[in-house]
Design an enzyme around this catalytic site. Structure first.
Site, PDB file in Angstrom:
ATOM      1  N   THR A   6      59.365  89.572  47.638  1.00 37.94           N
ATOM      2  CA  THR A   6      59.797  89.815  46.018  1.00 37.94           C
ATOM      3  C   THR A   6      59.652  91.378  45.751  1.00 37.94           C
ATOM      4  O   THR A   6      60.328  91.256  45.036  1.00 37.94           O
ATOM      5  CB  THR A   6      58.351  89.459  45.399  1.00 37.94           C
ATOM      6  OG1 THR A   6      57.951  87.296  45.561  1.00 37.94           O
ATOM      7  CG2 THR A   6      58.155  88.995  44.202  1.00 37.94           C
ATOM      8  N   HIS A  32      63.266  91.516  46.393  1.00 39.91           N
ATOM      9  CA  HIS A  32      64.312  90.930  45.585  1.00 39.91           C
ATOM     10  C   HIS A  32      64.635  92.216  44.415  1.00 39.91           C
ATOM     11  O   HIS A  32      65.758  92.564  43.716  1.00 39.91           O
ATOM     12  CB  HIS A  32      64.289  89.728  45.076  1.00 39.91           C
ATOM     13  CG  HIS A  32      64.348  88.397  45.962  1.00 39.91           C
ATOM     14  ND1 HIS A  32      65.359  88.022  46.283  1.00 39.91           N
ATOM     15  CD2 HIS A  32      62.907  88.285  46.493  1.00 39.91           C
ATOM     16  CE1 HIS A  32      65.335  87.411  46.821  1.00 39.91           C
ATOM     17  NE2 HIS A  32      63.751  86.958  47.559  1.00 39.91           N
ATOM     18  N   GLU A  45      50.977  93.844  47.255  1.00 40.22           N
ATOM     19  CA  GLU A  45      50.237  93.276  48.154  1.00 40.22           C
ATOM     20  C   GLU A  45      49.458  94.679  49.211  1.00 40.22           C
ATOM     21  O   GLU A  45      49.316  96.534  49.422  1.00 40.22           O
ATOM     22  CB  GLU A  45      50.641  93.009  49.635  1.00 40.22           C
ATOM     23  CG  GLU A  45      51.496  91.640  49.345  1.00 40.22           C
ATOM     24  CD  GLU A  45      53.032  91.320  50.735  1.00 40.22           C
ATOM     25  OE1 GLU A  45      52.672  91.762  51.904  1.00 40.22           O
ATOM     26  OE2 GLU A  45      53.063  90.118  50.831  1.00 40.22           O
ATOM     27  N   CYS A  94      44.690  82.827  32.713  1.00 40.74           N
ATOM     28  CA  CYS A  94      44.249  82.774  32.087  1.00 40.74           C
ATOM     29  C   CYS A  94      42.380  82.328  31.675  1.00 40.74           C
ATOM     30  O   CYS A  94      41.931  82.979  30.560  1.00 40.74           O
ATOM     31  CB  CYS A  94      45.478  82.075  30.685  1.00 40.74           C
ATOM     32  SG  CYS A  94      45.462  80.344  30.616  1.00 40.74           S
ATOM     33  N   CYS A 136      43.652  77.508  29.489  1.00 40.07           N
ATOM     34  CA  CYS A 136      44.505  76.851  29.755  1.00 40.07           C
ATOM     35  C   CYS A 136      43.273  75.827  30.726  1.00 40.07           C
ATOM     36  O   CYS A 136      42.236  74.874  31.211  1.00 40.07           O
ATOM     37  CB  CYS A 136      45.914  77.016  30.459  1.00 40.07           C
ATOM     38  SG  CYS A 136      45.931  77.056  32.430  1.00 40.07           S
ATOM     39  N   CYS A 155      43.188  76.022  34.401  1.00 36.06           N
ATOM     40  CA  CYS A 155      41.892  76.747  34.674  1.00 36.06           C
ATOM     41  C   CYS A 155      40.462  76.866  34.271  1.00 36.06           C
ATOM     42  O   CYS A 155      39.008  76.979  35.420  1.00 36.06           O
ATOM     43  CB  CYS A 155      42.523  78.382  34.055  1.00 36.06           C
ATOM     44  SG  CYS A 155      43.958  79.457  34.454  1.00 36.06           S
TER      45      CYS A 155
END
EC number: 1.1.1.103
Length: 345
Positions: free
Chosen positions: A44, A47, A68, A97, A100, A103
């Protein structure tokens, strides 16, 4: 402690990262400030360095990136109760969060409102990183800083590999990057019968052999069906771990699965690529997408693997000081590396 720190910042909307002095993150009541000892470079982050289409749509500029890491606690918020200053820790990079449905049901890895450290909020490529107490993971003394710094990708491998029962099963891993190799190691250690890994990158194939994967296949020159026959396989693979994101590899995996086979998919494939859905249907295959780590069951499992003797050190091919970060990113961009770990101390 100074209120400024060194950090790698995506400060311009173009290729690269820049070492800058930025404010140390503020610590809220439920937050933990961690002094970073080691950082590892993720795909990532590459990118983001390359500033590709995904990065341009996703990453706010300017922002400290990276997710990381390992380090020690430098400061705790007024409401923090589980940790103390000086404790060695790493951290879960997906901040959820807590509100939701998933979660509240204990399935935080499925949160619809996940924020990524170093992607949607300031990250760990700095002398300090600040995350919620609920994301902090204590590191046992018998696990080194550099191994703890690669727990994020190791967790991806563990989550993917342990999605299905592996005991006595024949397992195909497509993609011999660090996560694919670690997934193959987990499969082998978890009781798989045959573990086969494929790739087309000579460096990654050599690394897989070095780490002890029994059957390493160069998909550019070897026929997987012939390899299966040579190792005594008379039927298809029971479990597939798709780590490559390469459409040809995924299609080959579907071809080689046994009826009723199960595939866990972590590799991010190009948009719109085709597979033969009739094979999926008539083979009655089970496809499961994987993202991140189960919170925090995956962390318990990967700590247990390492404490139980799984040696991840050879997957780290480059150990550099933070001032050499450009060399680290060049190694990652070349595809001729395992994990790259940078030292902040």
């Amino acid at each position: 402690m100074s209120n400024m720190m060194k950090a790698l910042v995506k400060s311009k909307p173009e290729v690269g990262l820049w070492m800058e002095n930025v404010p140390v993150p503020e610590v809220g009541p439920n937050d933990v400030l961690i002094r970073v000892r080691k950082s590892a470079i993720c795909g990532t982050d590459v990118h983001i360095w390359n500033w590709d289409q995904w990065a341009q749509k996703t990453i706010p500029v300017p922002m400290v990136v990276g997710h990381e890491f390992s380090g020690e606690i430098a400061e705790i918020g007024s409401a923090v109760t589980r940790y103390h200053v000086g404790e060695r820790v790493s951290g879960e990079g997906h901040i959820v969060c807590g509100k939701c449905r998933n979660c509240r049901a204990g399935r935080g890895h499925l949160c619809r409102n996940t924020l990524g450290v170093g992607v949607n909020r300031p990250g760990s490529f700095g002398e300090f990183v600040c995350i919620p107490e609920s994301n902090v993971v204590a590191i046992p003394e018998d696990i080194s800083d550099e191994i703890a710094a690669i727990f994020d990708p190791f967790g991806n491998a563990v989550h993917t590999a342990l999605s299905f029962d592996l005991v006595g099963e024949d397992v195909l891993v497509t993609g011999a990057g660090p996560i694919g190799i670690m997934g193959a190691l987990v499969a082998k250690r978890s009781g798989a019968r045959k573990v086969v890994i494929t790739d087309i990158n000579p460096h990654r194939l050599a690394l897989a052999r070095k780490l002890g994967i029994d059957h390493v296949v160069d998909a550019s020159s070897e026929n997987l069906a012939d390899v299966m026959k040579s190792i005594g396989m008379t039927e298809g693979f029971d479990v597939g771990l798709e780590m490559s994101g390469a459409a040809p590899a995924f299609r080959d995996m579907i071809d080689k699965m046994n009826n009723g086979g199960k595939i866990a998919i972590l590799g991010i494939a190009p948009a719109g690529f085709e597979i033969d859905w009739n094979k999926v249907i008539f083979k009655m295959l089970n496809l499961k997408g994987i993202y991140g780590r189960e919170m925090f069951e995956t962390w318990y499992k990967m700590i247990a693997f390492v404490q139980g003797g799984l040696d991840l050190a050879p997957i780290i091919t480059h150990r550099i000081g933070i001032d050499e970060f450009r060399d680290g990113f060049e190694a990652m961009r070349s595809g001729n590396s395992g994990k790259v770990v940078m030292d902040w101390m």
